[in-house]
Design a protein around this motif. Structure first.
Motif, PDB file in Angstrom:
ATOM      1  N   GLY A  27      -0.041   2.634   9.162  1.00 17.89           N
ATOM      2  CA  GLY A  27      -1.196   2.442   9.127  1.00 17.89           C
ATOM      3  C   GLY A  27      -2.125   3.118   8.054  1.00 17.89           C
ATOM      4  O   GLY A  27      -2.018   3.896   7.638  1.00 17.89           O
ATOM      5  N   HIS A  28      -3.036   2.314   7.754  1.00 15.93           N
ATOM      6  CA  HIS A  28      -4.720   2.708   7.284  1.00 15.93           C
ATOM      7  C   HIS A  28      -5.152   4.040   7.873  1.00 15.93           C
ATOM      8  O   HIS A  28      -6.104   4.612   7.263  1.00 15.93           O
ATOM      9  CB  HIS A  28      -5.507   1.880   7.086  1.00 15.93           C
ATOM     10  N   SER A  29      -5.107   4.741   9.064  1.00 11.00           N
ATOM     11  CA  SER A  29      -6.170   5.332   9.795  1.00 11.00           C
ATOM     12  C   SER A  29      -4.921   6.587   9.409  1.00 11.00           C
ATOM     13  O   SER A  29      -5.594   7.697  10.271  1.00 11.00           O
ATOM     14  CB  SER A  29      -6.140   5.108  11.199  1.00 11.00           C
ATOM     15  N   ALA A  33       0.794  -1.388   0.397  1.00 10.28           N
ATOM     16  CA  ALA A  33       0.191   0.442  -0.018  1.00 10.28           C
ATOM     17  C   ALA A  33       0.591   1.644  -0.014  1.00 10.28           C
ATOM     18  O   ALA A  33       0.086   1.913  -0.396  1.00 10.28           O
ATOM     19  CB  ALA A  33      -0.708  -0.191   1.428  1.00 10.28           C
ATOM     20  N   ASP A  34       2.236   1.439   0.863  1.00 10.84           N
ATOM     21  CA  ASP A  34       2.738   2.556   0.859  1.00 10.84           C
ATOM     22  C   ASP A  34       3.285   2.725  -0.625  1.00 10.84           C
ATOM     23  O   ASP A  34       3.680   4.464  -1.370  1.00 10.84           O
ATOM     24  CB  ASP A  34       4.186   2.535   1.572  1.00 10.84           C
ATOM     25  N   PHE A  67      -2.353  14.042   4.867  1.00  8.00           N
ATOM     26  CA  PHE A  67      -1.188  15.744   4.561  1.00  8.00           C
ATOM     27  C   PHE A  67       0.067  15.166   5.354  1.00  8.00           C
ATOM     28  O   PHE A  67       1.131  15.593   5.354  1.00  8.00           O
ATOM     29  CB  PHE A  67      -2.101  16.857   5.456  1.00  8.00           C
ATOM     30  N   THR A  68      -0.330  15.004   6.725  1.00  8.69           N
ATOM     31  CA  THR A  68       0.912  15.138   7.912  1.00  8.69           C
ATOM     32  C   THR A  68       2.355  13.782   7.824  1.00  8.69           C
ATOM     33  O   THR A  68       2.379  13.915   8.024  1.00  8.69           O
ATOM     34  CB  THR A  68       0.513  15.131   8.684  1.00  8.69           C
ATOM     35  N   THR A  69       1.833  13.003   6.335  1.00  7.43           N
ATOM     36  CA  THR A  69       2.517  11.757   7.101  1.00  7.43           C
ATOM     37  C   THR A  69       2.834  11.765   5.791  1.00  7.43           C
ATOM     38  O   THR A  69       3.990  12.315   5.194  1.00  7.43           O
ATOM     39  CB  THR A  69       1.968   9.990   7.496  1.00  7.43           C
ATOM     40  N   TRP A  70       2.503  11.737   4.920  1.00  8.73           N
ATOM     41  CA  TRP A  70       3.067  11.185   3.233  1.00  8.73           C
ATOM     42  C   TRP A  70       3.305  12.360   2.997  1.00  8.73           C
ATOM     43  O   TRP A  70       4.195  13.089   1.872  1.00  8.73           O
ATOM     44  CB  TRP A  70       2.159  10.765   2.440  1.00  8.73           C
ATOM     45  N   GLY A  71       2.336  13.426   2.816  1.00 10.71           N
ATOM     46  CA  GLY A  71       2.006  14.493   2.330  1.00 10.71           C
ATOM     47  C   GLY A  71       3.538  15.884   3.167  1.00 10.71           C
ATOM     48  O   GLY A  71       3.757  15.916   1.815  1.00 10.71           O
ATOM     49  N   CYS A  72       4.001  15.093   3.745  1.00  5.69           N
ATOM     50  CA  CYS A  72       4.902  16.320   5.033  1.00  5.69           C
ATOM     51  C   CYS A  72       6.438  15.798   4.543  1.00  5.69           C
ATOM     52  O   CYS A  72       7.209  16.278   3.858  1.00  5.69           O
ATOM     53  CB  CYS A  72       4.821  16.140   5.956  1.00  5.69           C
TER      54      CYS A  72
END
Length: 369
Positions: free
Chosen positions: A251-253, A54-55, A257-262
Motif C-alpha cells: 500500500g501507499h502508506s 507502482a511496485d 525502508f522496512t518493506t522494499w528496503g529490507c
C-alpha cells in the motif's frame, strides 16, 4: 569470522560483481515498466497518471542498496593516515561527480531545450531559472508545478545519492567507521527534518529511504569479514527478498525502508552470494553490459517512454502487454546507445580533462578506487 588474508580482502574489494551489475539492469527495468504503465494510463486507457504499476518504484530501493554496497567495497582498502585520507575522500567525491553529473546535466538541459521549443510536450512542467539551477546542483527544491522534484523528475534519486556520497566522503576523510558515521548523520538529518518542518531540503531528506544506503554498506562489511555460504543459500535469500518486496500489497502508506528496503537488501545479499554461479552463466557478460548501461537507461527512458507510447497509439496498438514489451525494448536500445556514444565518452573526457596534472597522492588514490 574475520579473514586473516589481507591481500585476499583487497582483491575482493576491487573485484567486479556480475550479479550486482545484472541487478542494476533489473532495477532500471522495474522503474521503466512502472513509467510505461503510467504512460499507458495517461495516453491509451485514459485512467489518469495515478493508475499504474507502482511496485516498479522498488527498483530505486535496489539501486540505493547496491550503491551502498559498491561504495563500501570500492573504498575498503583506502589508507589510514590523515593526509592520505583527505586525498582519498577528494578522489572519491570527484569520481562520483564525474560518474553522475555530466550525463544528468545533459538530459536535464535536453529536457529544458525541448520544453522551450515545444511547451506542449509536458502539461505540468515549465522552466524556472532558480529551480533549474537547484536541479543541476542536486539541491531539493519546489518545482514550478508544486512538487519537490528536479527539472528531470527521475533525478530525485540522485539528490539522495549525492547526500550519501558527501556523508561517505566525510567518513573517509575523518577515518570514521563508515556504518556508524553514516547512520549517525542520517539520523540527525532525519530528526532535523521532523523538527524543522519548513525546510524543503531537510523535509526531502528526512525519509527512511536514505537508510537503505547503509544496508548496502553492511552487506559489504559482511562480505569482507565473514565466511560466505554456498550460492544455493544466496539463491534462497534472493528469492525471499523478491517475495517480500512484491507478493504483499504494502500500500501507499508503507514505510519503504522496512518493506522494499529490507527486501532489496535481501536481493542484493543473495546476488552477492550467488556470484560463483553468476560468473558461470552463459549470458553473464552480456547482461553485465546492460548493467553498465543502466544509468543511461534510467535517465534516457523519460524521453523514450512517452514518445514510444504515443507512437504506438498513433499506429492503433491497444494491447498493454505489447506496448510494454515494445517500448521496453526501445528503452533498452536507446539506453545502450546513450551509454556507448554519450555516457562513456563523456565520462572519459571529463576524467582526462580533470586529471592531467594530479598530485602524487591523488594519482595513488585514483588507482585504488
Amino acid at each position: 569470522m574475520r579473514s586473516p588474508d589481507e591481500g585476499l580482502q583487497k582483491q575482493q574489494a576491487t573485484q567486479q560483481f556480475s550479479g550486482v551489475q545484472i541487478l542494476r539492469f533489473a532495477a532500471a527495468i522495474l522503474v521503466v515498466v512502472m513509467h510505461i504503465t503510467q504512460a499507458i494510463s495517461i495516453h491509451i486507457s485514459g485512467t489518469g497518471p495515478t493508475h499504474y504499476w507502482a511496485d516498479g518504484s522498488a527498483g530505486v530501493d535496489i539501486f540505493f542498496v547496491i550503491s551502498g554496497f559498491v561504495m563500501a567495497m570500492s573504498t575498503s582498502a583506502l589508507p589510514s593516515s590523515g593526509a592520505a585520507r583527505a586525498a582519498a575522500a577528494w578522489v572519491f567525491m570527484r569520481r562520483r561527480l564525474l560518474r553522475i553529473a555530466p550525463l544528468y546535466w545533459f538530459y536535464t538541459l535536453l529536457k529544458v531545450a525541448l520544453l522551450l521549443a515545444v511547451p506542449t510536450l509536458a502539461s505540468r512542467a515549465s522552466v524556472e531559472p532558480g529551480h533549474l539551477m537547484a536541479s543541476l546542483l542536486f539541491i531539493p527544491a519546489v518545482s514550478p508545478w508544486g512538487l519537490v522534484l528536479p527539472t528531470l523528475p527521475v533525478g530525485w534519486t540522485l539528490n539522495f545519492e549525492m547526500l550519501f556520497y558527501a556523508v561517505f566522503a566525510a567518513a573517509i576523510a575523518l577515518g570514521a567507521p563508515r556504518i556508524r558515521f553514516c547512520l549517525l548523520v542520517f539520523l540527525l538529518v532525519f530528526l532535523a527534518g521532523r523538527y524543522v518542518p519548513n525546510s524543503v531540503v531537510l523535509g526531502f531528506y528526512a525519509q527512511s529511504i536514505v537508510f537503505e544506503f547503509i544496508l548496502g554498506v553492511c552487506i559489504a562489511y559482511a562480505f569482507l569479514n565473514f565466511r560466505r555460504p554456498s550460492p544455493g543459500v544466496g539463491l534462497i535469500v534472493a528469492a525471499i527478498g523478491v517475495a517480500f518486496m512484491f507478493v504483499p500489497d504494502w500500500g501507499h502508506s508503507m514505510d519503504r525502508f522496512t518493506t522494499w528496503g529490507c527486501g532489496a537488501a535481501l536481493i542484493v545479499l543473495g546476488s552477492v552470494w550467488l556470484e560463483p554461479w553468476t560468473l558461470r552463466a552463459p549470458l553473464s557478460s552480456r547482461l553485465s553490459f546492460l548493467g553498465d548501461a543502466s544509468y543511461s537507461i534510467y535517465l534516457s527512458h523519460t524521453f523514450v517512454v512517452p514518445a514510444g507510447v504515443l507512437a504506438l497509439k498513433k499506429l492503433g496498438v491497444q494491447d498493454n502487454l505489447l506496448i510494454v514489451l515494445a517500448v521496453g525494448l526501445a528503452v533498452v536500445v536507446a539506453g545502450c546507445i546513450s551509454y556507448v556514444w554519450l555516457e562513456r565518452p563523456m565520462t572519459t573526457f571529463f576524467k582526462r580533462a580533470l586529471s592531467r596534472t594530479p598530485g602524487p597522492s591523488t594519482k595513488l588514490q585514483e588507482s585504488k578506487t
